[in-house]
Design a protein around this motif. Structure first.
Motif, short mmCIF file in Angstrom:
data_model
loop_
_atom_site.label_atom_id
_atom_site.label_comp_id
_atom_site.label_asym_id
_atom_site.label_seq_id
_atom_site.Cartn_x
_atom_site.Cartn_y
_atom_site.Cartn_z
N PRO A 155 0.72 -1.20 -0.05
CA PRO A 155 0.03 -0.04 -0.09
C PRO A 155 1.03 1.28 0.07
O PRO A 155 2.24 1.18 0.11
CB PRO A 155 -0.83 -0.16 1.35
N LEU A 156 0.22 2.40 0.07
CA LEU A 156 1.10 3.48 0.12
C LEU A 156 1.59 3.68 1.33
O LEU A 156 1.16 3.64 2.51
CB LEU A 156 0.13 4.78 -0.02
N THR A 157 3.07 3.71 1.41
CA THR A 157 3.72 3.58 2.52
C THR A 157 4.98 4.87 2.53
O THR A 157 5.21 5.35 1.65
CB THR A 157 4.96 2.55 2.56
N ARG A 158 4.81 5.33 4.05
CA ARG A 158 5.63 6.58 3.95
C ARG A 158 6.91 6.32 3.86
O ARG A 158 7.46 5.15 4.26
CB ARG A 158 5.27 7.12 5.37
N MET A 159 7.84 7.16 3.22
CA MET A 159 9.01 6.74 2.68
C MET A 159 10.04 7.37 3.86
O MET A 159 11.01 8.24 3.44
CB MET A 159 9.41 7.29 1.55
N ASN A 160 10.00 7.05 4.83
CA ASN A 160 11.03 7.15 5.94
C ASN A 160 12.00 5.95 5.89
O ASN A 160 11.80 5.03 4.98
CB ASN A 160 10.29 7.33 7.34
N GLU A 161 12.89 5.87 6.66
CA GLU A 161 13.82 4.89 6.67
C GLU A 161 13.41 3.27 6.82
O GLU A 161 13.74 2.45 6.01
CB GLU A 161 15.06 5.15 7.67
N GLY B 39 10.08 2.61 6.03
CA GLY B 39 9.43 2.33 4.92
C GLY B 39 10.38 1.99 3.62
O GLY B 39 9.94 1.08 2.95
N LYS B 40 11.34 2.54 3.28
CA LYS B 40 12.20 2.43 2.39
C LYS B 40 12.78 1.06 2.46
O LYS B 40 13.00 0.30 1.56
CB LYS B 40 13.37 3.38 2.40
N ASP B 41 13.29 0.60 3.65
CA ASP B 41 14.00 -0.76 3.81
C ASP B 41 13.09 -1.83 3.56
O ASP B 41 13.26 -2.80 2.93
CB ASP B 41 14.42 -0.99 5.12
N ASN B 42 11.66 -1.68 3.84
CA ASN B 42 10.75 -2.67 3.63
C ASN B 42 10.31 -2.79 2.16
O ASN B 42 10.29 -3.94 1.72
CB ASN B 42 9.51 -2.29 4.35
N VAL B 43 10.30 -1.63 1.46
CA VAL B 43 9.97 -1.65 0.12
C VAL B 43 11.08 -2.16 -0.67
O VAL B 43 10.92 -2.89 -1.65
CB VAL B 43 9.71 -0.19 -0.45
N GLU B 44 12.47 -2.06 -0.13
CA GLU B 44 13.67 -2.42 -0.98
C GLU B 44 13.52 -4.14 -0.77
O GLU B 44 13.90 -4.93 -1.87
CB GLU B 44 14.68 -1.73 -0.38
#
Length: 301
Positions: free
Chosen positions: A63-69, A71-76
């Motif tokens: 889902p739309l995820t806030r791009m803090n550290e 959030g970025k780690d999970n998306v990566e």
């Protein structure tokens, strides 16, 4: 007061749409993961990102995820697990992305966009992307490799709202070049819903030309809707007038110009920052029309 770059723009909600079709495998798939991770790192905590993948069908990876550290780690982690499939259904990917943006609960003060990365090679039997209405949202398309369908991807971007089309060469793989055009639009929205209303006073408006931007008219005024305005973006508006006859040079009020816009950043800017923007535009317009009025009045018999 010194503002960080992320404080000088609206937060963006972006859906990245990734092609995992039959032609996206091996080197292309590896490059696709690298590019997506590169893009994610460019985002700020005020931004939110969702990922959609498509092959035969489309699905939301997150889902739309806030791009803090965090959030970025999970998306990566999700990006690095991607695997290719055997179909290319761009239509399903685009429609899924638009549904995500339409269902947002938090929209105030935020912009939205779709970033589509694909080779554009449709699988027979899939609906054509031209059936998807993308006119209300920017769609930034990036063609993967020199063998992608440039006409298809360029058409999607052109039909969207201020979207762009660019190429990511698989051999040279210059990320900065491929990313620059969409980054300028995505991460540099200065104000939203800019409207310019021109009202006739001692004149008769014959025509207003402002490119392809939407215009609404009534008996005495014309309103031009420019939508979102990016940093350093410029607009040119030409007004054709019919003026009353005069026997000698004189100065008259011919137009009233009104500017409206919306800017609701996540971290509120000082009031003077927005007022300065409005003042610059108003002064430029006022000076222009006053000079024209004096010039025209001197030549009207």
């Amino acid at each position: 007061m010194v503002l960080d770059k992320e404080e000088q723009r609206c937060g963006v909600d972006i859906v990245v749409v990734l092609d995992l079709g039959g032609f996206i495998h091996g080197k292309k798939l590896k490059k696709l993961k690298t590019w997506t991770n590169f893009f994610v790192k460019k985002l700020s905590p005020i931004d939110r990102l969702s990922i959609v993948t498509f092959s035969k069908n489309a699905g939301r990876l997150c889902p739309l995820t806030r791009m803090n550290e965090y959030g970025k780690d999970n998306v990566e982690l999700l990006i690095n697990k991607l695997k290719g499939d055997g179909y290319t259904n761009i239509t399903a990917g685009l429609q899924t992305a638009l549904n995500i943006l339409a269902q947002r609960r938090q929209k105030a003060g935020r912009t939205s966009a779709v970033l589509l990365m694909s080779d554009g090679k449709l699988t027979n039997g899939c609906d054509h992307p031209s059936t998807v209405d993308v006119s209300d949202v920017p769609v930034y398309t990036i063609g993967l490799g020199n063998d992608h369908d440039s006409q298809l991807l360029q058409d999607i971007a052109t039909r969207s709202y201020k979207g762009t089309y660019s190429i990511a060469d698989m051999e040279e793989w210059n990320l900065n070049i491929a990313f620059s055009s969409c980054q300028e639009g995505l991460l540099n929205v200065f104000v939203q819903d800019l409207q310019l209303t021109i009202t006739q006073l001692g004149s008769d408006i014959q025509d207003v030309r402002a490119g392809n931007y939407n215009q609404t008219r009534d008996n005495e005024s014309v309103t031009i809707s420019f939508g979102n305005v990016y940093n350093y973006e410029k607009f040119r508006t030409t007004v054709f007038l019919s003026l009353p006859a005069v026997k000698e040079q004189t100065a008259i009020d011919i137009l009233k110009v009104a500017l409206s816009y919306r800017y609701v950043p996540s971290i509120l800017l000082p009031l003077f920052y927005c007022k300065q923007f409005e003042s610059i535009v108003q002064n430029a317009l006022s000076n222009c029309y006053c000079l024209q009025a004096n010039r025209w009045a001197g030549f009207v018999n």
